[in-house]
Design a protein around this motif. Structure first.
Motif, short mmCIF file in Angstrom:
data_model
loop_
_atom_site.label_atom_id
_atom_site.label_comp_id
_atom_site.label_asym_id
_atom_site.label_seq_id
_atom_site.Cartn_x
_atom_site.Cartn_y
_atom_site.Cartn_z
N GLY A 169 0.81 -1.22 0.00
CA GLY A 169 0.00 0.00 0.00
C GLY A 169 0.84 1.26 0.00
N ALA A 170 2.11 1.14 -0.39
CA ALA A 170 3.02 2.30 -0.33
C ALA A 170 2.86 3.20 -1.56
CB ALA A 170 4.46 1.82 -0.24
N ALA A 171 3.10 4.48 -1.35
CA ALA A 171 3.11 5.43 -2.47
C ALA A 171 4.53 5.46 -3.03
CB ALA A 171 2.72 6.81 -1.97
N PRO A 172 4.68 5.33 -4.35
CA PRO A 172 6.01 5.21 -4.94
C PRO A 172 6.84 6.48 -4.81
CG PRO A 172 4.30 5.41 -6.63
CD PRO A 172 3.59 5.27 -5.33
N LEU A 173 8.14 6.29 -4.53
CA LEU A 173 9.07 7.42 -4.47
C LEU A 173 10.15 7.28 -5.56
CD1 LEU A 173 9.81 7.77 -0.64
CD2 LEU A 173 8.77 9.50 -2.11
N GLY A 174 11.05 6.31 -5.41
CA GLY A 174 12.15 6.18 -6.36
C GLY A 174 12.69 4.77 -6.42
N PHE A 175 13.69 4.56 -7.28
CA PHE A 175 14.32 3.24 -7.37
C PHE A 175 15.78 3.36 -7.77
CE2 PHE A 175 14.69 2.34 -12.02
CZ PHE A 175 13.97 3.41 -12.54
N THR A 176 16.55 2.32 -7.42
CA THR A 176 17.93 2.22 -7.90
C THR A 176 18.03 1.03 -8.84
OG1 THR A 176 18.63 0.85 -6.04
CG2 THR A 176 18.90 3.23 -5.78
N LEU A 177 19.02 1.07 -9.71
CA LEU A 177 19.23 0.01 -10.70
C LEU A 177 20.68 -0.46 -10.64
CD1 LEU A 177 18.58 -1.63 -13.30
CD2 LEU A 177 19.30 0.39 -14.59
N ALA A 178 20.90 -1.71 -10.20
CA ALA A 178 22.23 -2.32 -10.28
C ALA A 178 22.20 -3.26 -11.48
CB ALA A 178 22.55 -3.07 -9.00
N ILE A 179 23.00 -2.96 -12.48
CA ILE A 179 22.94 -3.73 -13.73
C ILE A 179 24.30 -4.36 -14.02
CG2 ILE A 179 23.37 -1.67 -15.17
CD1 ILE A 179 21.40 -2.93 -17.22
N THR A 180 24.28 -5.67 -14.34
CA THR A 180 25.49 -6.36 -14.77
C THR A 180 25.29 -6.71 -16.24
OG1 THR A 180 25.78 -7.24 -12.55
CG2 THR A 180 26.99 -8.33 -14.31
N LEU A 181 26.25 -6.27 -17.06
CA LEU A 181 26.10 -6.39 -18.51
C LEU A 181 27.27 -7.18 -19.10
CD1 LEU A 181 25.38 -2.62 -19.20
CD2 LEU A 181 23.79 -4.49 -19.72
N PRO A 182 27.00 -8.07 -20.07
CA PRO A 182 28.11 -8.78 -20.71
C PRO A 182 28.92 -7.85 -21.61
CG PRO A 182 26.00 -9.43 -21.67
CD PRO A 182 25.68 -8.51 -20.53
N MET B 216 7.97 2.46 -17.87
CA MET B 216 7.35 1.92 -16.65
C MET B 216 7.50 2.91 -15.48
SD MET B 216 5.50 -0.42 -15.31
CE MET B 216 5.46 -1.84 -16.40
N ALA B 217 8.64 3.61 -15.42
CA ALA B 217 8.85 4.57 -14.33
C ALA B 217 7.80 5.67 -14.40
CB ALA B 217 10.26 5.17 -14.41
N ALA B 218 7.47 6.11 -15.60
CA ALA B 218 6.46 7.15 -15.76
C ALA B 218 5.09 6.62 -15.33
CB ALA B 218 6.42 7.64 -17.20
N ARG B 219 4.80 5.37 -15.70
CA ARG B 219 3.50 4.80 -15.33
C ARG B 219 3.38 4.62 -13.82
NH1 ARG B 219 3.09 -0.16 -19.48
NH2 ARG B 219 1.14 -0.64 -18.42
N CYS B 220 4.50 4.34 -13.17
CA CYS B 220 4.47 4.06 -11.72
C CYS B 220 4.71 5.30 -10.88
CB CYS B 220 5.54 3.04 -11.35
SG CYS B 220 5.25 1.41 -12.03
N GLY B 221 5.22 6.37 -11.47
CA GLY B 221 5.57 7.54 -10.67
C GLY B 221 6.82 7.30 -9.85
N LEU B 222 7.82 6.64 -10.44
CA LEU B 222 9.08 6.35 -9.73
C LEU B 222 10.24 7.05 -10.43
CD1 LEU B 222 8.60 2.51 -9.17
CD2 LEU B 222 9.05 4.17 -7.35
N ARG B 223 11.19 7.57 -9.64
CA ARG B 223 12.38 8.24 -10.18
C ARG B 223 13.60 7.35 -9.99
NH1 ARG B 223 10.35 11.08 -12.96
NH2 ARG B 223 9.73 13.23 -12.78
N LEU B 224 14.45 7.27 -11.02
CA LEU B 224 15.73 6.55 -10.87
C LEU B 224 16.68 7.44 -10.08
CD1 LEU B 224 17.55 4.14 -11.58
CD2 LEU B 224 18.13 5.30 -13.72
#
Ligand code: ADP
Ligand code: MG
Length: 323
Positions: A82-95, A112-120
């Motif tokens: 039931g939380a209101a979205p704030l932000g997210f982090t992205l840890a990415i491992t790439l070949p 998806m970030a725009a649809r969810c209201g989340l900031r990277l």
């Protein structure tokens, strides 16, 4: 007996000294998000999820869709609390640093970030086999989080929409079946663009007694509510919402998809009966699939009231259903 995923977490991580309760930690390991105390009357909801190539998605996955899906899956845990979205982090491992791939992936993420209201807000970038770890942050008024504990005998067991569609899409995603049927597009969209039910989650605050998002299948996930709430849950087969697309694509496997298929990322929750009508009248897509009863575990019953047994209970990364 192989060590199951949840037993592994319990034994080595939940039991560790560093996982024990402390000031500032309102809720630790065991729910969809952890809750940290903030100043004022708020709590911070935090959840992290990893997607690994070859386990969660095929190597040739479309990078735009993968970006969408990775964030949708993570944000779904905020919805579950039931939380209101704030932000997210992205840890990415790439070949490799493939500009075309990265451009498309970032567009999917953005969408998806725009649809969810989340900031990277940060992350980490390393080289290796493709893997994505997203951590999402949301906020809640103190004490109002929806947790897996709290279901009461007599509550209705509800879900936020038609079940099993993402599971029915899996053979299409994996290329085992040609994606040319009339329903292929809709089912593939359910798999690749799961829409976290963030608004529904917030609307359920103060109303639902327990909630989670269905990531491992209705049966397995309801098992978590039953255990955390110390109740039994009874699911009525005839009330499972099965779409035409699911029935036609999955055929005889439709029920298995609905009960044990993961990846739907819809909410499952328990509601006192009096809460149902106002929420439905307000337009929320709530389907009643059963109720909380005295006892323990999850039972599925058919239209004659007889127990219905499914051989496959839900996905675990380690343990019985894998080995
Ligand atoms: P979800 O399906 O909502 O992402 P999981 O089933 O993956 O949740 O995890 C169950 C609980 O165990 C969650 O509270 C999660 O934070 C916690 N958990 C999972 N893996 C670990 C770990 N390695 N260390 C500590 N906690 C973990
Ligand atoms: Mg979850």
């Amino acid at each position: 007996m192989p060590l199951g995923e949840f037993e592994l977490i319990r034994r080595y991580f939940a039991a560790a000294s560093c996982a024990q309760g402390a000031a500032g930690v309102a809720l630790g390991i065991g729910d969809d998000c952890a809750l940290l105390e903030l100043a004022g009357d708020e709590q911070l909801a935090v959840s992290t999820d990893t997607l690994v190539v070859g386990v969660h998605f095929p190597e040739q996955a479309d990078p735009f869709l993968l970006g969408q899906r990775a964030l949708g899956v993570s944000a779904s845990d905020l919805a579950a609390m039931g939380a209101a979205p704030l932000g997210f982090t992205l840890a990415i491992t790439l070949p490799a640093a493939d500009a075309d791939w990265l451009e498309a992936f970032a567009r999917g993420l953005d969408c998806m970030a725009a649809r969810c209201g989340l900031r990277l807000i940060g992350g980490d970038t390393t080289r290796g086999p493709l893997s994505l770890t997203l951590t999402v942050f949301g906020r809640l008024p103190r004490g109002q989080a929806l947790t897996r504990a709290g279901a009461q005998v007599g509550d209705l067991l509800c879900v936020g929409g038609a079940l099993g569609e993402a599971a029915a899409a899996l053979p299409l995603v994996l290329g085992q079946v040609a994606a040319d049927g009339v329903h292929a597009e809709a089912l593939l969209a359910r798999y690749w663009s799961p829409m976290p039910q963030l608004d529904l989650g917030q609307a359920l605050r103060g109303r639902a007694t327990a909630a989670l998002d269905i990531s491992d299948g209705l049966l397995a996930d309801c098992g978590h509510i039953a255990q955390a709430s110390a109740v039994g849950l009874r699911i009525e087969l005839e009330h499972l919402p099965l779409s035409v697309a699911l029935r036609e694509q999955a055929g005889a496997k439709a029920l298995t998809c609905a009960l044990a298929g993961g990846d739907d990322y819809l909410l499952a929750f328990t509601l006192p009966p009096a809460e149902l009508a106002p929420l439905q009248q307000a337009g929320w897509p709530i389907q009643v699939v059963g109720q909380a009863v005295a006892g323990s575990g999850v039972q599925v019953i058919d239209c004659n009231g007889a127990p219905f047994v499914l051989s496959h209970g839900g996905y675990q990364h380690f343990g019985p259903s894998r080995d």
